[in-house]
Design a protein around this motif. Structure first.
Motif, PDB file in Angstrom:
ATOM      1  N   UNK A 301       0.832  -1.207   0.000  1.00 28.70           N
ATOM      2  CA  UNK A 301       0.000   0.000   0.000  1.00 28.70           C
ATOM      3  C   UNK A 301       0.863   1.252   0.000  1.00 28.70           C
ATOM      4  N   UNK A 302       0.189   2.380  -0.183  1.00 31.49           N
ATOM      5  CA  UNK A 302       0.901   3.657  -0.187  1.00 31.49           C
ATOM      6  C   UNK A 302       0.458   4.526   0.999  1.00 31.49           C
ATOM      7  N   UNK A 303       1.260   4.515   2.080  1.00 39.52           N
ATOM      8  CA  UNK A 303       0.865   5.271   3.282  1.00 39.52           C
ATOM      9  C   UNK A 303       0.821   6.794   3.049  1.00 39.52           C
ATOM     10  N   UNK A 304       1.523   7.268   2.015  1.00 38.90           N
ATOM     11  CA  UNK A 304       1.577   8.719   1.789  1.00 38.90           C
ATOM     12  C   UNK A 304       0.219   9.320   1.426  1.00 38.90           C
ATOM     13  N   UNK A 305      -0.629   8.507   0.805  1.00 43.74           N
ATOM     14  CA  UNK A 305      -1.957   9.022   0.457  1.00 43.74           C
ATOM     15  C   UNK A 305      -3.058   8.375   1.301  1.00 43.74           C
ATOM     16  N   UNK A 306      -2.674   7.445   2.141  1.00 49.69           N
ATOM     17  CA  UNK A 306      -3.656   6.709   2.937  1.00 49.69           C
ATOM     18  C   UNK A 306      -4.048   7.529   4.167  1.00 49.69           C
ATOM     19  N   UNK A 324       6.891   0.829  12.153  1.00 50.76           N
ATOM     20  CA  UNK A 324       6.570  -0.559  11.823  1.00 50.76           C
ATOM     21  C   UNK A 324       5.274  -0.624  10.998  1.00 50.76           C
ATOM     22  N   UNK A 325       4.302   0.152  11.400  1.00 50.37           N
ATOM     23  CA  UNK A 325       3.036   0.180  10.648  1.00 50.37           C
ATOM     24  C   UNK A 325       3.299   0.627   9.208  1.00 50.37           C
ATOM     25  N   UNK A 326       4.116   1.663   9.070  1.00 50.41           N
ATOM     26  CA  UNK A 326       4.417   2.190   7.731  1.00 50.41           C
ATOM     27  C   UNK A 326       5.107   1.131   6.870  1.00 50.41           C
ATOM     28  N   UNK A 327       6.106   0.488   7.465  1.00 52.42           N
ATOM     29  CA  UNK A 327       6.876  -0.521   6.741  1.00 52.42           C
ATOM     30  C   UNK A 327       5.982  -1.695   6.331  1.00 52.42           C
ATOM     31  N   UNK A 328       5.190  -2.158   7.271  1.00 54.01           N
ATOM     32  CA  UNK A 328       4.327  -3.306   6.984  1.00 54.01           C
ATOM     33  C   UNK A 328       3.250  -2.967   5.954  1.00 54.01           C
ATOM     34  N   UNK A 332       2.985  -4.647   2.149  1.00 54.34           N
ATOM     35  CA  UNK A 332       1.814  -5.467   1.864  1.00 54.34           C
ATOM     36  C   UNK A 332       1.488  -6.449   2.984  1.00 54.34           C
ATOM     37  N   UNK A 333       2.344  -6.457   4.004  1.00 53.78           N
ATOM     38  CA  UNK A 333       2.102  -7.356   5.134  1.00 53.78           C
ATOM     39  C   UNK A 333       0.843  -6.926   5.909  1.00 53.78           C
ATOM     40  N   UNK A 334       0.666  -5.604   6.012  1.00 53.38           N
ATOM     41  CA  UNK A 334      -0.500  -5.062   6.725  1.00 53.38           C
ATOM     42  C   UNK A 334      -1.567  -4.671   5.702  1.00 53.38           C
ATOM     43  N   UNK A 335      -2.787  -5.169   5.920  1.00 53.46           N
ATOM     44  CA  UNK A 335      -3.885  -4.872   4.989  1.00 53.46           C
ATOM     45  C   UNK A 335      -4.605  -3.587   5.398  1.00 53.46           C
ATOM     46  N   UNK A 336      -5.323  -3.004   4.457  1.00 55.26           N
ATOM     47  CA  UNK A 336      -6.066  -1.776   4.737  1.00 55.26           C
ATOM     48  C   UNK A 336      -7.011  -1.929   5.933  1.00 55.26           C
TER      49      UNK A 336
END
Ligand code: TRP
Length: 370
Positions: A301-306, A324-328, A332-336
């Motif tokens: 995912x893209x945290x910059x626009x999330x 860690x949240x950002x990295x995951x 793709x390890x962390x889902x929306x």
């Protein structure tokens, strides 16, 4: 061509280019040196500073020069009471409270009931109702009643108006028009209003016979008021205020524009129930994730626009957890849905406390009103 964004107290539109705003407004970007200078006095750098949510200033170094000579300043910020409080408002005020605690200074908090009556299609009675409601939210954030004074423009007109006319006499209509995008059809009260917002910059000094500097933490859309009036107050024999500028907290629907309580699905209100918070975030929070789980796992995912991630920058102070949240999320390890759940829990934990304190605040209102 990229559409130009608009940023002034009465209009915030489009994707804001903060570097361009810095140039346009003539404000200064906060540097690491500035943050370290603040840290000398506060012992820590607030995560809003570290992460760039407060990103610019005027005259911060002058203020700290004075402070280091032993001259205290006072804080000034405010609220236009036109509706319920949302978590974007709260963010600026949590930072204000941090400043009050760390520097041990007074806060003057203005409720601009005149402004909201003049600019919005709402009755005077409605605005008075929101003034009372909004006070509860501000008190609930834990400001020190001994060091915090509420000014309500119509209620305190007797002490504010004599100063406001002195300010108003030094500002002409064409300046107001260009700063706020007004035209000849604006009502005449709205043209005068900026004078009222200027008064608390120096009113405490007038009331007490002092000459302290003022520091205004604000969302950057409010800067045009003070861009006009910093020179004016100096001409009146007062000191120019220092300012710390915050970015606009992005609305739930995406990183453009600003959060507004009037679009209640686009904002989390301080009175929302845990269910309501979960519903809004799950349904509306703009996601930087992929449309299928398979794709998300693969591409990330893209945290910059999330928006959920952007909001966690405000509500998760722990740098390690946030990283860690950002990295995951990127990997793709962390889902929306999982990211949203983290945010929902954070916000609900905050609101649970806040709503409890908000109830208790009713007893304290008189202590805060100047
Ligand atoms: N005009 C602001 C609003 O609409 C309220 C306000 C008054 C304010 N004085 C201020 C905001 C000083 C920041 C700093 O919400």
């Amino acid at each position: 061509m990229v559409k130009k964004s608009i940023v002034n107290p009465y209009e915030v539109e489009g994707k804001i280019d903060y570097d361009r705003l810095i140039k346009e407004f003539g404000i200064k970007k906060l540097t690491d040196a500035d943050l370290n200078r603040i840290k000398k006095h506060t012992g820590e750098i607030h995560h809003f500073l570290k992460r760039g949510m407060f990103f610019a200033h005027r005259d911060l170094n002058k203020l700290l020069d004075e402070y280091e000579k032993g001259n205290k300043f006072f804080l000034y910020t405010g609220r236009g009471p036109s509706g319920p409080i949302h978590i974007g408002h709260v963010a600026t005020w949590l930072f204000t409270k941090w400043l009050q605690d760390k520097f041990d200074v007074e806060l003057w908090f203005q409720f601009t009931d005149d402004e909201k009556f003049l600019f919005y299609n709402q009755s005077y009675e409605d605005i008075q109702k929101w003034t009372k409601e909004n006070m509860l939210d501000i008190i609930a954030l834990g400001f020190d009643p001994k060091k915090t004074h509420f000014l309500i423009d119509t209620k305190h007109a007797g002490i504010m108006y004599p100063e406001a006319i002195k300010v108003a006499k030094k500002i002409n209509f064409s300046t107001i028009k260009s700063a706020f995008g007004f035209t000849d059809t604006n009502n005449i009260g709205s043209i005068f209003y900026t004078a009222m917002q200027t008064v608390p910059v120096f009113l405490p000094n007038v009331l007490k016979g002092e000459n302290k500097m003022c520091l205004i933490p604000l969302a950057v859309d409010q800067d045009p008021h003070f861009r006009i009036s910093r020179d004016v107050v100096e001409k009146l024999g007062h000191r120019k205020p220092a300012i710390l500028h915050a970015k606009m907290m992005p609305p739930i629907t995406g990183v453009e524009g600003k959060m507004a309580s009037s679009k209640s699905n686009a904002a989390i209100l301080t009175t929302d129930s845990p269910k309501e918070v979960a519903r809004k975030i799950n349904k509306y929070a703009f996601s930087g994730g992929q449309d299928t789980i398979e794709k998300h796992r693969k591409l990330g995912g893209n945290p910059d626009v999330d928006v959920s991630f952007q909001w966690l920058k405000y509500f998760e102070p722990d740098d390690k957890k946030l990283e860690k949240i950002e990295k995951d999320y990127r990997s793709g390890k962390l889902l929306t849905g999982e990211l949203k759940k983290i945010l929902i829990d954070k916000i609900n934990a905050f609101l649970k406390e806040h709503q409890k304190k908000r109830k208790e605040a009713k007893k304290l209102v008189e202590k805060f009103i100047y």
